[in-house]
Design an enzyme around this catalytic site. Structure first.
Site, PDB file in Angstrom:
ATOM      1  N   LYS A 168       0.810  -1.225   0.000  1.00  0.00           N
ATOM      2  CA  LYS A 168       0.000   0.000   0.000  1.00  0.00           C
ATOM      3  C   LYS A 168       0.842   1.275   0.000  1.00  0.00           C
ATOM      4  CE  LYS A 168      -4.178  -2.024   1.965  1.00  0.00           C
ATOM      5  NZ  LYS A 168      -5.221  -1.955   2.994  1.00  0.00           N
ATOM      6  N   ASP A 227     -10.266   2.432   2.072  1.00  0.00           N
ATOM      7  CA  ASP A 227     -10.399   1.718   3.357  1.00  0.00           C
ATOM      8  C   ASP A 227     -11.226   2.516   4.370  1.00  0.00           C
ATOM      9  OD1 ASP A 227      -9.029  -0.564   2.655  1.00  0.00           O
ATOM     10  OD2 ASP A 227      -7.100   0.105   3.458  1.00  0.00           O
ATOM     11  N   GLY A 246      -3.646   0.717  17.645  1.00  0.00           N
ATOM     12  CA  GLY A 246      -2.779   0.569  16.479  1.00  0.00           C
ATOM     13  C   GLY A 246      -2.609   1.893  15.754  1.00  0.00           C
ATOM     14  N   ALA A 247      -1.464   2.060  15.129  1.00  0.00           N
ATOM     15  CA  ALA A 247      -1.166   3.328  14.454  1.00  0.00           C
ATOM     16  C   ALA A 247      -0.466   3.071  13.120  1.00  0.00           C
ATOM     17  CB  ALA A 247      -0.289   4.204  15.362  1.00  0.00           C
ATOM     18  N   GLY A 248      -0.896   2.009  12.435  1.00  0.00           N
ATOM     19  CA  GLY A 248      -0.302   1.681  11.142  1.00  0.00           C
ATOM     20  C   GLY A 248      -1.129   2.225   9.985  1.00  0.00           C
ATOM     21  N   ASN A 259      -1.024   2.924  20.970  1.00  0.00           N
ATOM     22  CA  ASN A 259      -0.130   2.067  20.170  1.00  0.00           C
ATOM     23  C   ASN A 259       1.066   1.610  20.982  1.00  0.00           C
ATOM     24  OD1 ASN A 259       0.350   0.786  17.656  1.00  0.00           O
ATOM     25  ND2 ASN A 259       2.038   2.218  17.282  1.00  0.00           N
ATOM     26  N   GLY A 275     -13.699  -7.390  10.394  1.00  0.00           N
ATOM     27  CA  GLY A 275     -13.435  -6.476   9.282  1.00  0.00           C
ATOM     28  C   GLY A 275     -13.974  -6.931   7.933  1.00  0.00           C
TER      29      GLY A 275
END
Ligand code: NAP
Length: 276
Positions: free
Chosen positions: A65, A101, A126-128, A150, A237
């Site tokens: 991505k 997304d 999370g911080a991706g 995170n 998801g």
């Protein structure tokens, strides 16, 4: 027949071909949709060959991505904000990148689950790349504030570009006096490793929860845990996956397909024997 593909590594598990073929059936379009195994570093070469052979659009998944983001000639605002691309197409010979997304998650939360996000407090673990993609759409939906927790604090802090966003590491957050959250989003990759993020159970009790990971016919570990801790709802998801694909389909074919029947079919395992 128009030619599309999903690129990534690994790619054998991808549901994109069956999802897009289901949409094409509804739109009465004839398309081919391939899975092309593309390791990190090989995106340009693979896309060039795909285009020469009639490729019209592609979606990209892990680990491509960010590579796709760097390769594009033009980016939509969503892709620029997320610094990641999941949908590609060519226009006048130039490569365009979008990121569906975030809007996909929002479509699922608001339209299918009926959640009202305006004025709410949201917790994101999370911080991706996934978190980068969902932040802006959530803010635009009018949420009151977002707390990002995170493992690597600096990555969460780097996403605090707006006074409505705050960052914590897990230890500090678990001991904090933050107020309860309406929605808890697990945007870590923990479920892919059958692990749980180190979050105290009190944060999910009475909250809506969504794990961005999915296992099609089986609940993820985070879903099982959230249910056990008294979450109001524990979703995975899969809905977001189908929604982001529908938005990509609209970009390519100017037709927004219905997502609910496809989500239902996937949950019932209708495509499990198909060549995914
Ligand atoms: P990513 O960029 O690799 O980020 C992974 C995140 O998970 C990072 O914040 C990482 O923390 C955290 N993490 C990993 N292992 C952890 C552990 N053991 N304990 C605590 N935190 C941990 O991945 P991504 O692209 O954002 O994807 C995240 C998840 O979203 C994946 O499950 C992916 O499948 C899912 N996803 C779903 C959809 C959909 O359509 N349903 C779309 C996109 C993504 P550090 O920063 O400390 O490493």
């Amino acid at each position: 027949m128009s030619r599309f593909a999903v690129l990534g590594s690994p790619i054998a598990h991808s549901l994109s071909p069956v999802i897009h073929q289901a949409f094409a059936k509804e739109a009465k379009l004839s398309i081919t949709f391939e899975k092309i195994l593309t390791p990190a570093g090989a995106l340009k070469q693979t896309l060039d060959a795909f285009k020469v052979n009639g490729g019209q659009g592609a979606c990209v998944t892990l680990p491509l991505k960010v590579e796709a983001f760097e390769l594009c000639d033009h980016l939509t605002l969503a892709a620029k904000t997320a610094k990641a691309v999941n949908t590609l197409f060519w226009q006048a010979g130039k490569l365009w990148g979008d990121n569906t997304d975030g809007e996909g998650l929002l479509g699922y939360l608001q339209n299918d689950l009926g959640l009202v996000l305006e004025g709410r407090r949201i917790l994101i673990l999370g911080a991706g790349g996934a978190t980068r993609g969902i932040l802006d759409p959530l803010l635009k939906a009018g949420v009151q504030n977002i707390v990002i927790v995170n493992r690597t604090l600096t990555k969460a802090q780097a996403l605090c570009t707006n006074p409505h966003i705050t960052a914590y590491d897990y230890d500090t957050f678990n001991r904090s006096n933050e107020l309860p959250f309406y929605l808890v989003i697990n945007a870590t990759s923990c479920s892919l490793q059958d692990a749980l993020p180190p979050l105290e159970p009190e944060w999910v009790k009475g909250a809506y929860t969504v794990d961005l990971a999915y296992k099609q016919k089986q609940e993820t570990l985070f879903q099982q845990w959230a249910n056990k801790q008294g979450a109001l709802l524990a979703e995975d998801g899969l809905g977001m996956l189908v929604w982001q694909a529908a938005l990509g389909f609209k970009l390519w074919h100017h037709f927004l397909p219905h997502v609910k029947p496809v989500i239902q079919q996937l949950r019932q395992g209708a495509f499990q024997d198909a060549d995914q």
